[in-house]
Design an enzyme around this catalytic site. Sequence first.
Site, mmCIF file in Angstrom:
data_model
loop_
_atom_site.group_PDB
_atom_site.id
_atom_site.type_symbol
_atom_site.label_atom_id
_atom_site.label_comp_id
_atom_site.label_asym_id
_atom_site.label_seq_id
_atom_site.Cartn_x
_atom_site.Cartn_y
_atom_site.Cartn_z
ATOM 1 N N ASP A 82 3.772 -8.578 104.907
ATOM 2 C CA ASP A 82 2.533 -9.221 104.444
ATOM 3 C C ASP A 82 2.780 -10.714 104.207
ATOM 4 O O ASP A 82 1.870 -11.465 103.884
ATOM 5 C CB ASP A 82 1.938 -8.522 103.223
ATOM 6 N N SER A 83 4.028 -11.159 104.444
ATOM 7 C CA SER A 83 4.308 -12.604 104.516
ATOM 8 C C SER A 83 3.499 -13.231 105.645
ATOM 9 O O SER A 83 3.374 -14.451 105.726
ATOM 10 C CB SER A 83 5.802 -12.866 104.724
ATOM 11 N N ASP A 121 3.956 -3.425 106.557
ATOM 12 C CA ASP A 121 3.844 -3.611 105.105
ATOM 13 C C ASP A 121 2.499 -3.109 104.606
ATOM 14 O O ASP A 121 1.457 -3.398 105.204
ATOM 15 C CB ASP A 121 3.922 -5.119 104.792
ATOM 16 N N GLU A 153 6.052 -2.248 97.775
ATOM 17 C CA GLU A 153 6.802 -2.896 96.693
ATOM 18 C C GLU A 153 6.814 -2.018 95.430
ATOM 19 O O GLU A 153 5.858 -1.302 95.158
ATOM 20 C CB GLU A 153 6.185 -4.265 96.375
ATOM 21 N N GLU A 220 15.252 -8.171 97.033
ATOM 22 C CA GLU A 220 14.888 -9.582 97.211
ATOM 23 C C GLU A 220 15.239 -10.400 95.973
ATOM 24 O O GLU A 220 14.890 -10.030 94.842
ATOM 25 C CB GLU A 220 13.380 -9.712 97.511
HETATM 26 O O1 KIV Z 1 6.513 -9.603 103.690
HETATM 27 C C1 KIV Z 1 7.688 -9.833 104.000
HETATM 28 O O2 KIV Z 1 7.996 -10.554 104.945
HETATM 29 C C2 KIV Z 1 8.721 -9.204 103.196
HETATM 30 C C3 KIV Z 1 10.146 -9.590 103.471
HETATM 31 C C4 KIV Z 1 10.410 -10.931 102.948
HETATM 32 C C5 KIV Z 1 11.099 -8.593 102.959
HETATM 33 O O3 KIV Z 1 8.438 -8.428 102.350
#
Ligand code: KIV
Length: 303
Positions: A82-83, A121, A153, A220
Site C-alpha cells: 500500500d506504499s 497488501d 499489519e 519494519e
Molecule cells: O507497503 C509497503 O510497501 C510495505 C513494505 C514497506 C513492507 O508494507
Amino acid sequence: MNASQLSPAQTPDQGSTQAPAAAVTASGGHSLYGGVTNRRVTVRDLAAAKQRGERWAMLTAYDALTAGVFDEAGIPVLLVGDSAGNCALGYESTVPVTMDEMTILSAAVVRGTKRAMVVGDLPFGSYQESPPQGLRNAARLMKEAGVGAVKLEGGERSARTIELLTESGVPVMAHIGLTPQSVHALGGYPVQGRGDEAAHRLQRDAKAVQDAGAFAVVLEAVPAELAAHVTETLAIPTVGIGAGVGCDAQVLVWTDMAGMTAGRVPKFVKQYANLRAVLGDAAREYAEEVRGATFPAPEHAFK
Ligand code: KIV
C-alpha cells in the site's frame, strides 16, 4: 515507511534476456532463484529456504511493466504494497489507499509476472473491523487480482484475523514493528522495539502472528539486534526493512531502491540506481529535440 512519507503492459518476455540475477549466487539447484523456473514461488519454497538458510529479496511493485523487470531479475517475492499510495498514486501516506486501487494494481503485477509470488497488501480499513471483513477483502484480492498471498499489519491485535484467513486458505504475510497504516496514531514513523518493554511487545507480536498461521513476517524499523533475535526464535521467515542483516529476507520499496523517489530517503535505504536522473535527462533531451526539430528524424518517419 518510504521516502515520500519522509518527505499498456509489457509482457515479461520482452526486454532483457539475461538469466535471473541471483541464479549464480544461490545455493545449488534447490535455490529459490535457480531451482524454480516454470511455476510461481510458493509458501513451501519460502519455508524450505529458511530451513537451508537461504536469504531472499522482496521488492514492491505497482504495475505490470516494472514487475516484469523484477520477475526477470529473479526477485522471488513481489509485494504490491500500500506504499503505492505514496509511490504511485500521489497520496501523502498509505492511509487513503482503497481496496479498489489495491485490486487494480495487484492484478497488473500478477499479469506482468510468471515466477514471483505476488503478495497483495490489505489497505487501511479493509481488515481492522473484524476477521470476516479481512477474509472478504483478502478473498477479493485473490479472486479478482490473482495474488498468491496477502499482507496485513499488526501483531497480537491482528492474530484473530490472521487465524481466520489462514484457516480459510489465504496465505498471510504479517507486518509488525513500524506499521505505517498507524502513522496518525504513532505520530510519525518512529523506530519500534527500543527499550525492554517495547522489545518484549515486539517478540510477543512475532510469536502471535506465527502461532496464528502467518507464513512470514515483515519487521519494519526495528533495532538490528532485536530483529536478529526474533529471526532466530521464529520458524517462519522474517523479512526486514530497516531491521538489519540478521533477518531471513529483506524488502525495499522499489522507487527508493532504484532512485526514483524525490528528496530524502530513509537511513535504511540503499539506492542501487538513479532512475530519476536518467528519466529526467531522457525527457529533457526529447523535449529539446522536439523544440529543435531534430526529432523525429527521417528514420522515425514513414515514407
Ligand atoms: O507497503 C509497503 O510497501 C510495505 C513494505 C514497506 C513492507 O508494507
